[in-house]
Motif scaffolding. Sequence first.
Motif, short mmCIF file in Angstrom:
data_model
loop_
_atom_site.label_atom_id
_atom_site.label_comp_id
_atom_site.label_asym_id
_atom_site.label_seq_id
_atom_site.Cartn_x
_atom_site.Cartn_y
_atom_site.Cartn_z
N GLY A 187 0.81 -1.21 0.00
CA GLY A 187 0.00 0.00 0.00
C GLY A 187 0.83 1.25 0.00
O GLY A 187 2.06 1.19 0.00
N SER A 188 0.14 2.37 0.03
CA SER A 188 0.84 3.65 0.00
C SER A 188 0.14 4.71 0.85
O SER A 188 0.21 5.90 0.56
CB SER A 188 0.94 4.14 -1.45
N HIS A 189 -0.54 4.28 1.90
CA HIS A 189 -1.25 5.23 2.76
C HIS A 189 -0.28 6.08 3.57
O HIS A 189 0.76 5.59 4.01
CB HIS A 189 -2.17 4.49 3.73
N THR A 190 -0.63 7.34 3.74
CA THR A 190 0.17 8.24 4.56
C THR A 190 -0.66 8.86 5.68
O THR A 190 -0.18 9.72 6.40
CB THR A 190 0.78 9.36 3.70
N ASP A 191 -1.91 8.43 5.81
CA ASP A 191 -2.78 9.03 6.82
C ASP A 191 -2.54 8.39 8.19
O ASP A 191 -2.11 7.25 8.26
CB ASP A 191 -4.25 8.89 6.40
N PRO A 192 -2.73 9.14 9.22
CA PRO A 192 -3.45 10.40 9.30
C PRO A 192 -2.59 11.62 9.03
O PRO A 192 -3.08 12.74 9.06
CB PRO A 192 -3.96 10.41 10.74
N GLY A 193 -1.33 11.50 8.79
CA GLY A 193 -0.47 12.63 8.48
C GLY A 193 0.36 13.06 9.68
O GLY A 193 0.05 12.73 10.82
N PRO A 194 1.43 13.80 9.41
CA PRO A 194 2.37 14.16 10.47
C PRO A 194 1.78 15.12 11.51
O PRO A 194 2.29 15.20 12.62
CB PRO A 194 3.53 14.81 9.72
N GLY A 195 0.72 15.84 11.18
CA GLY A 195 0.15 16.79 12.14
C GLY A 195 -0.84 16.18 13.11
O GLY A 195 -1.31 16.86 14.03
N PHE A 196 -1.18 14.90 12.93
CA PHE A 196 -2.17 14.28 13.80
C PHE A 196 -1.54 14.00 15.17
O PHE A 196 -0.49 13.37 15.27
CB PHE A 196 -2.67 12.96 13.20
N PRO A 197 -2.19 14.44 16.25
CA PRO A 197 -1.62 14.25 17.59
C PRO A 197 -1.87 12.83 18.12
O PRO A 197 -2.68 12.61 19.03
CB PRO A 197 -2.37 15.30 18.42
N PHE A 198 -1.17 11.86 17.56
CA PHE A 198 -1.41 10.45 17.86
C PHE A 198 -1.24 10.14 19.35
O PHE A 198 -2.05 9.41 19.94
CB PHE A 198 -0.50 9.57 17.01
N ASP A 199 -0.21 10.68 19.98
CA ASP A 199 0.01 10.42 21.41
C ASP A 199 -1.14 10.97 22.25
O ASP A 199 -1.61 10.31 23.19
CB ASP A 199 1.34 11.00 21.88
N ASP A 200 -1.60 12.16 21.92
CA ASP A 200 -2.74 12.76 22.63
C ASP A 200 -4.00 11.92 22.41
O ASP A 200 -4.79 11.73 23.33
CB ASP A 200 -2.98 14.19 22.18
N PHE A 201 -4.18 11.45 21.19
CA PHE A 201 -5.33 10.61 20.87
C PHE A 201 -5.30 9.33 21.71
O PHE A 201 -6.31 8.94 22.31
CB PHE A 201 -5.35 10.27 19.37
N LEU A 202 -4.15 8.69 21.79
CA LEU A 202 -4.03 7.48 22.60
C LEU A 202 -4.30 7.76 24.07
O LEU A 202 -4.91 6.93 24.76
CB LEU A 202 -2.64 6.85 22.44
N ASP A 203 -3.87 8.91 24.55
CA ASP A 203 -4.18 9.27 25.93
C ASP A 203 -5.68 9.36 26.15
O ASP A 203 -6.20 8.88 27.16
CB ASP A 203 -3.52 10.61 26.30
N LEU A 204 -6.40 9.94 25.20
CA LEU A 204 -7.86 10.03 25.30
C LEU A 204 -8.50 8.64 25.24
O LEU A 204 -9.46 8.36 25.96
CB LEU A 204 -8.42 10.91 24.20
#
Length: 73
Positions: free
Chosen positions: A44-61
């Motif tokens: 595949g070639s997916h790049t989402d959610p992108g570099p600006g997505f706050p993944f660590d904050d999302f995981l905390d939530l």
Amino acid sequence: ARLVAELCLHFQIPAEPLDELDIRNQLSGITTHHKVTLAYPDKGSHTDPGPGFPFDDFLDLVRVHTDATWNGA
């Protein structure tokens, strides 16, 4: 985050991040399409959610909602 927490609880998925090696080793956790593409670049070639997505904050939530659900909230 609440929906992902509910899915984690239902399917017994830990609310922990996965990197490319974890994915290749078929560990359970949460990741992005981009990390899956890095683990399997020929698939595949997916790049989402992108570099600006706050993944660590999302995981905390997700963890907050998972803990709240486990505690009956």
